[in-house]
Design a protein around this motif. Structure first.
Motif, short mmCIF file in Angstrom:
data_model
loop_
_atom_site.label_atom_id
_atom_site.label_comp_id
_atom_site.label_asym_id
_atom_site.label_seq_id
_atom_site.Cartn_x
_atom_site.Cartn_y
_atom_site.Cartn_z
N PRO A 1 -12.03 -13.72 5.39
CA PRO A 1 -12.95 -13.14 4.42
C PRO A 1 -14.25 -12.64 5.05
O PRO A 1 -14.89 -11.75 4.50
N ASP A 2 -14.64 -13.18 6.19
CA ASP A 2 -15.89 -12.74 6.81
C ASP A 2 -15.68 -11.55 7.75
O ASP A 2 -16.59 -11.15 8.47
N ALA A 3 -14.49 -10.97 7.72
CA ALA A 3 -14.19 -9.81 8.56
C ALA A 3 -13.93 -8.60 7.67
O ALA A 3 -13.70 -8.73 6.47
N TYR A 4 -13.95 -7.44 8.26
CA TYR A 4 -13.59 -6.22 7.56
C TYR A 4 -13.01 -5.25 8.58
O TYR A 4 -13.17 -5.43 9.78
N ILE A 5 -12.31 -4.25 8.09
CA ILE A 5 -11.68 -3.31 9.00
C ILE A 5 -12.35 -1.95 8.92
O ILE A 5 -12.97 -1.61 7.91
N VAL A 6 -12.20 -1.21 10.00
CA VAL A 6 -12.77 0.13 10.11
C VAL A 6 -11.61 1.09 10.26
O VAL A 6 -10.68 0.86 11.04
N SER A 7 -11.65 2.16 9.49
CA SER A 7 -10.59 3.16 9.54
C SER A 7 -10.54 3.79 10.93
O SER A 7 -11.57 3.97 11.56
N PRO A 8 -9.36 4.04 11.44
CA PRO A 8 -8.00 4.02 10.89
C PRO A 8 -7.21 2.80 11.34
O PRO A 8 -6.04 2.90 11.73
N CYS A 9 -7.81 1.63 11.30
CA CYS A 9 -7.22 0.41 11.85
C CYS A 9 -5.76 0.19 11.45
O CYS A 9 -4.90 0.04 12.31
N LEU A 10 -5.47 0.15 10.16
CA LEU A 10 -4.11 -0.19 9.74
C LEU A 10 -3.10 0.88 10.12
O LEU A 10 -1.95 0.56 10.46
N ASN A 11 -3.49 2.14 10.11
CA ASN A 11 -2.57 3.19 10.57
C ASN A 11 -2.25 3.03 12.05
O ASN A 11 -1.10 3.18 12.45
N VAL A 12 -3.24 2.71 12.86
CA VAL A 12 -3.02 2.52 14.30
C VAL A 12 -2.10 1.33 14.53
O VAL A 12 -1.14 1.41 15.31
N LEU A 13 -2.36 0.23 13.83
CA LEU A 13 -1.53 -0.97 13.99
C LEU A 13 -0.08 -0.72 13.58
O LEU A 13 0.86 -1.06 14.29
N ARG A 14 0.08 -0.10 12.42
CA ARG A 14 1.44 0.17 11.92
C ARG A 14 2.17 1.15 12.83
O ARG A 14 3.35 0.95 13.15
N ASN A 15 1.52 2.20 13.25
CA ASN A 15 2.16 3.17 14.15
C ASN A 15 2.58 2.52 15.46
O ASN A 15 3.65 2.82 16.00
N PHE A 16 1.76 1.64 15.98
CA PHE A 16 2.11 0.95 17.22
C PHE A 16 3.38 0.11 17.02
O PHE A 16 4.30 0.17 17.84
N LEU A 17 3.43 -0.64 15.94
CA LEU A 17 4.63 -1.45 15.67
C LEU A 17 5.86 -0.58 15.46
O LEU A 17 6.95 -0.89 15.96
N ASP A 18 5.71 0.50 14.73
CA ASP A 18 6.84 1.38 14.44
C ASP A 18 7.36 2.08 15.69
O ASP A 18 8.54 2.42 15.76
N ASN A 19 6.51 2.31 16.67
CA ASN A 19 6.88 3.12 17.83
C ASN A 19 6.99 2.35 19.14
O ASN A 19 7.17 2.96 20.19
N THR A 20 6.88 1.03 19.09
CA THR A 20 6.95 0.23 20.31
C THR A 20 8.09 -0.76 20.19
O THR A 20 7.99 -1.77 19.48
N VAL A 21 9.18 -0.46 20.88
CA VAL A 21 10.35 -1.34 20.86
C VAL A 21 9.95 -2.71 21.38
O VAL A 21 9.29 -2.83 22.41
N GLY A 22 10.33 -3.74 20.68
CA GLY A 22 10.07 -5.11 21.10
C GLY A 22 8.74 -5.66 20.63
O GLY A 22 8.48 -6.85 20.78
N ALA A 23 7.86 -4.83 20.07
CA ALA A 23 6.59 -5.33 19.56
C ALA A 23 6.82 -6.02 18.22
O ALA A 23 7.40 -5.44 17.32
N ALA A 24 6.37 -7.25 18.11
CA ALA A 24 6.54 -7.99 16.87
C ALA A 24 5.22 -8.31 16.20
O ALA A 24 5.18 -8.59 15.01
N ALA A 25 4.13 -8.28 16.95
CA ALA A 25 2.81 -8.58 16.39
C ALA A 25 1.75 -7.79 17.14
O ALA A 25 1.91 -7.51 18.33
N VAL A 26 0.71 -7.45 16.43
CA VAL A 26 -0.41 -6.72 17.02
C VAL A 26 -1.71 -7.26 16.42
O VAL A 26 -1.70 -7.89 15.37
N SER A 27 -2.79 -6.99 17.10
CA SER A 27 -4.10 -7.40 16.61
C SER A 27 -5.10 -6.30 16.89
O SER A 27 -5.05 -5.68 17.96
N PRO A 28 -6.01 -6.05 15.96
CA PRO A 28 -7.02 -5.02 16.22
C PRO A 28 -8.07 -5.53 17.20
O PRO A 28 -8.20 -6.74 17.43
N GLN A 29 -8.81 -4.60 17.76
CA GLN A 29 -9.94 -4.96 18.59
C GLN A 29 -11.01 -5.56 17.68
O GLN A 29 -11.21 -5.09 16.56
#
Length: 142
Positions: free
Chosen positions: A89-117
């Motif tokens: 709750p004390d965090a927030y995201i900056v655009s385009p965070c979720l698009n970057v995370l989702r695209n990475f997962l969708d396009n990286t074979v073997g990636a199961a989890a990611v974390s933003p900077q």
């Protein structure tokens, strides 16, 4: 769809900011907030948030503080997304965070989890004029 989980414990004002940052960043999302506060004031603030974002935000109100792990399990059991995003709750995201995370997962074979900077607020201010580095891209594939 991404299912975003936020566990609230006496931090509704921060939880609301976190939820709004998700809505601003990404369209195809459901936000599930689990409230462990057991407080009328917290409940009222979160009910207003839920009513202002019907269909996007759902709040689960616990009668006791069930702890963080149980709250995450409660959110997961009602979620419908293909991806899970946990946000404190004390965090927030900056655009385009979720698009970057989702695209990475969708396009990286073997990636199961990611974390933003992660930045402290003053660090983020220093970086606003520069492009965010997406190489340090919590989202998990179900």
């Amino acid at each position: 769809m991404i299912s975003a989980f936020i566990v609230n414990y006496h931090s509704a004002h921060l939880t609301i900011r976190a939820a709004r940052s998700i809505i601003r960043d990404y369209g195809d999302i459901e936000i599930i907030i689990v409230d462990n506060s057991c407080s009328f004031t917290e409940r009222r603030a979160l009910e207003e948030l839920q009513s202002n974002h019907k269909g996007t935000i759902r709040v689960i109100f616990n009668e006791t503080n069930n702890g963080f792990a149980q709250a995450c399990n409660q959110a997961y059991s009602t979620s419908s997304g293909s991806y899970i995003f946990l946000l404190n709750p004390d965090a927030y995201i900056v655009s385009p965070c979720l698009n970057v995370l989702r695209n990475f997962l969708d396009n990286t074979v073997g990636a199961a989890a990611v974390s933003p900077q992660v930045f402290w607020d003053d660090e983020m201010q220093d970086r606003k004029s520069t492009r965010l580095n997406s190489s340090h891209i919590p989202l998990s594939r179900m």
